[in-house]
Design a protein around this motif. Structure first.
Motif, PDB file in Angstrom:
ATOM      1  N   LEU A   1      41.352  30.922  34.976  1.00  0.00           N
ATOM      2  CA  LEU A   1      41.458  31.057  36.343  1.00  0.00           C
ATOM      3  C   LEU A   1      41.615  32.427  37.054  1.00  0.00           C
ATOM      4  CD1 LEU A   1      41.972  29.307  39.117  1.00  0.00           C
ATOM      5  CD2 LEU A   1      44.467  29.537  38.739  1.00  0.00           C
ATOM      6  N   PHE A   2      42.185  33.181  36.124  1.00  0.00           N
ATOM      7  CA  PHE A   2      42.585  34.565  36.730  1.00  0.00           C
ATOM      8  C   PHE A   2      41.000  35.333  36.593  1.00  0.00           C
ATOM      9  CE2 PHE A   2      42.486  39.190  34.766  1.00  0.00           C
ATOM     10  CZ  PHE A   2      43.159  39.735  35.930  1.00  0.00           C
ATOM     11  N   TRP A   3      40.416  35.079  35.562  1.00  0.00           N
ATOM     12  CA  TRP A   3      39.124  35.746  35.342  1.00  0.00           C
ATOM     13  C   TRP A   3      38.160  35.196  36.465  1.00  0.00           C
ATOM     14  CZ3 TRP A   3      38.249  40.179  33.560  1.00  0.00           C
ATOM     15  CH2 TRP A   3      38.839  40.794  32.544  1.00  0.00           C
ATOM     16  N   VAL A   4      38.188  33.966  36.835  1.00  0.00           N
ATOM     17  CA  VAL A   4      37.165  33.408  37.861  1.00  0.00           C
ATOM     18  C   VAL A   4      37.707  34.189  39.242  1.00  0.00           C
ATOM     19  CG1 VAL A   4      36.694  31.126  39.216  1.00  0.00           C
ATOM     20  CG2 VAL A   4      36.705  31.213  36.684  1.00  0.00           C
ATOM     21  N   VAL A   5      38.833  34.121  39.640  1.00  0.00           N
ATOM     22  CA  VAL A   5      39.398  34.677  40.716  1.00  0.00           C
ATOM     23  C   VAL A   5      38.834  36.209  40.854  1.00  0.00           C
ATOM     24  CG1 VAL A   5      41.158  35.534  42.306  1.00  0.00           C
ATOM     25  CG2 VAL A   5      41.179  33.259  41.327  1.00  0.00           C
ATOM     26  N   PHE A   6      39.195  37.029  39.665  1.00  0.00           N
ATOM     27  CA  PHE A   6      38.925  38.465  39.435  1.00  0.00           C
ATOM     28  C   PHE A   6      37.260  38.441  39.870  1.00  0.00           C
ATOM     29  CE2 PHE A   6      37.482  42.083  37.134  1.00  0.00           C
ATOM     30  CZ  PHE A   6      38.479  43.133  37.436  1.00  0.00           C
ATOM     31  N   ILE A   7      36.404  37.719  39.038  1.00  0.00           N
ATOM     32  CA  ILE A   7      34.993  37.958  39.222  1.00  0.00           C
ATOM     33  C   ILE A   7      34.599  37.604  40.816  1.00  0.00           C
ATOM     34  CG2 ILE A   7      32.836  37.147  38.357  1.00  0.00           C
ATOM     35  CD1 ILE A   7      34.025  37.032  35.650  1.00  0.00           C
ATOM     36  N   LEU A   8      35.178  36.641  41.196  1.00  0.00           N
ATOM     37  CA  LEU A   8      34.578  36.359  42.749  1.00  0.00           C
ATOM     38  C   LEU A   8      35.123  37.493  43.579  1.00  0.00           C
ATOM     39  CD1 LEU A   8      35.517  32.357  42.746  1.00  0.00           C
ATOM     40  CD2 LEU A   8      33.352  33.464  42.960  1.00  0.00           C
ATOM     41  N   GLY A   9      36.318  37.720  43.496  1.00  0.00           N
ATOM     42  CA  GLY A   9      36.705  38.998  44.132  1.00  0.00           C
ATOM     43  C   GLY A   9      35.909  40.340  44.177  1.00  0.00           C
TER      44      GLY A   9
ATOM     45  N   ILE B   1      32.627  40.492  43.165  1.00  0.00           N
ATOM     46  CA  ILE B   1      31.586  39.933  43.649  1.00  0.00           C
ATOM     47  C   ILE B   1      31.436  40.046  45.109  1.00  0.00           C
ATOM     48  CG2 ILE B   1      29.664  38.400  44.270  1.00  0.00           C
ATOM     49  CD1 ILE B   1      30.185  37.334  41.188  1.00  0.00           C
ATOM     50  N   THR B   2      32.400  39.543  45.933  1.00  0.00           N
ATOM     51  CA  THR B   2      32.674  39.469  47.308  1.00  0.00           C
ATOM     52  C   THR B   2      32.901  40.863  47.762  1.00  0.00           C
ATOM     53  OG1 THR B   2      33.783  37.439  47.014  1.00  0.00           O
ATOM     54  CG2 THR B   2      34.245  38.478  49.128  1.00  0.00           C
ATOM     55  N   GLY B   3      33.812  41.704  47.154  1.00  0.00           N
ATOM     56  CA  GLY B   3      34.169  43.148  47.385  1.00  0.00           C
ATOM     57  C   GLY B   3      32.868  43.766  47.303  1.00  0.00           C
ATOM     58  N   TYR B   4      31.937  43.786  46.194  1.00  0.00           N
ATOM     59  CA  TYR B   4      30.707  44.490  46.457  1.00  0.00           C
ATOM     60  C   TYR B   4      29.844  44.371  47.562  1.00  0.00           C
ATOM     61  CZ  TYR B   4      25.920  45.748  44.866  1.00  0.00           C
ATOM     62  OH  TYR B   4      24.789  46.301  44.582  1.00  0.00           O
ATOM     63  N   TYR B   5      29.773  42.985  48.026  1.00  0.00           N
ATOM     64  CA  TYR B   5      28.940  42.666  49.077  1.00  0.00           C
ATOM     65  C   TYR B   5      29.407  43.181  50.739  1.00  0.00           C
ATOM     66  CZ  TYR B   5      25.312  40.390  46.176  1.00  0.00           C
ATOM     67  OH  TYR B   5      24.316  40.282  45.104  1.00  0.00           O
ATOM     68  N   VAL B   6      30.682  42.831  50.588  1.00  0.00           N
ATOM     69  CA  VAL B   6      31.306  43.363  51.835  1.00  0.00           C
ATOM     70  C   VAL B   6      31.549  44.955  52.076  1.00  0.00           C
ATOM     71  CG1 VAL B   6      33.799  43.391  52.836  1.00  0.00           C
ATOM     72  CG2 VAL B   6      32.852  41.433  52.112  1.00  0.00           C
ATOM     73  N   HIS B   7      31.688  45.580  50.831  1.00  0.00           N
ATOM     74  CA  HIS B   7      31.668  47.159  51.102  1.00  0.00           C
ATOM     75  C   HIS B   7      30.532  47.965  50.603  1.00  0.00           C
ATOM     76  CE1 HIS B   7      35.946  46.752  51.937  1.00  0.00           C
ATOM     77  NE2 HIS B   7      35.972  46.045  50.917  1.00  0.00           N
ATOM     78  N   LYS B   8      29.304  47.148  50.624  1.00  0.00           N
ATOM     79  CA  LYS B   8      28.031  47.794  50.191  1.00  0.00           C
ATOM     80  C   LYS B   8      27.450  48.565  51.179  1.00  0.00           C
ATOM     81  CE  LYS B   8      24.235  45.223  49.847  1.00  0.00           C
ATOM     82  NZ  LYS B   8      23.334  44.485  49.230  1.00  0.00           N
ATOM     83  N   CYS B   9      27.270  50.012  50.841  1.00  0.00           N
ATOM     84  CA  CYS B   9      26.433  50.881  51.694  1.00  0.00           C
ATOM     85  C   CYS B   9      25.265  50.500  52.068  1.00  0.00           C
ATOM     86  CB  CYS B   9      26.617  52.067  51.046  1.00  0.00           C
ATOM     87  SG  CYS B   9      28.006  52.882  50.440  1.00  0.00           S
ATOM     88  N   LYS B  10      24.794  50.524  53.514  1.00  0.00           N
ATOM     89  CA  LYS B  10      23.665  50.234  53.968  1.00  0.00           C
ATOM     90  C   LYS B  10      22.570  51.581  53.825  1.00  0.00           C
ATOM     91  CE  LYS B  10      25.679  46.805  56.997  1.00  0.00           C
ATOM     92  NZ  LYS B  10      25.956  46.448  58.671  1.00  0.00           N
TER      93      LYS B  10
END
Length: 78
Positions: free
Chosen positions: A59-67, A69-78
């Protein structure tokens, strides 16, 4: 499949003593069902502790990986 019958017995003989309520589940068979046996095996004893630890790590690793990936797409430079 029918739910197991249960009996509830309530007795109050003396006002000074606390109320006594007893519940007992009535089972038609003497042995637990297949699902109950598997649950008891996987959730109790050393195997149960190992399963809970393994589940926590997964569960820790699933939440870590989802976070991540989500952080990557939210903070991706345009």
């Amino acid at each position: 499949m029918q739910p197991p019958e249960s009996s509830v017995h309530y007795s109050r003989w003396d006002d000074s003593s606390p109320d006594q309520v007893s519940m007992a589940a009535v089972s038609n068979t003497g042995e637990p069902s297949c699902c109950q046996r598997i649950s008891q095996k996987l959730c109790g004893g050393k195997l149960g502790v190992a399963m809970k630890v393994l589940g926590g790590v997964v569960l820790f690793w699933v939440v870590f990986i989802l976070g991540y990936i989500t952080g990557y797409y939210v903070h991706k430079c345009k």
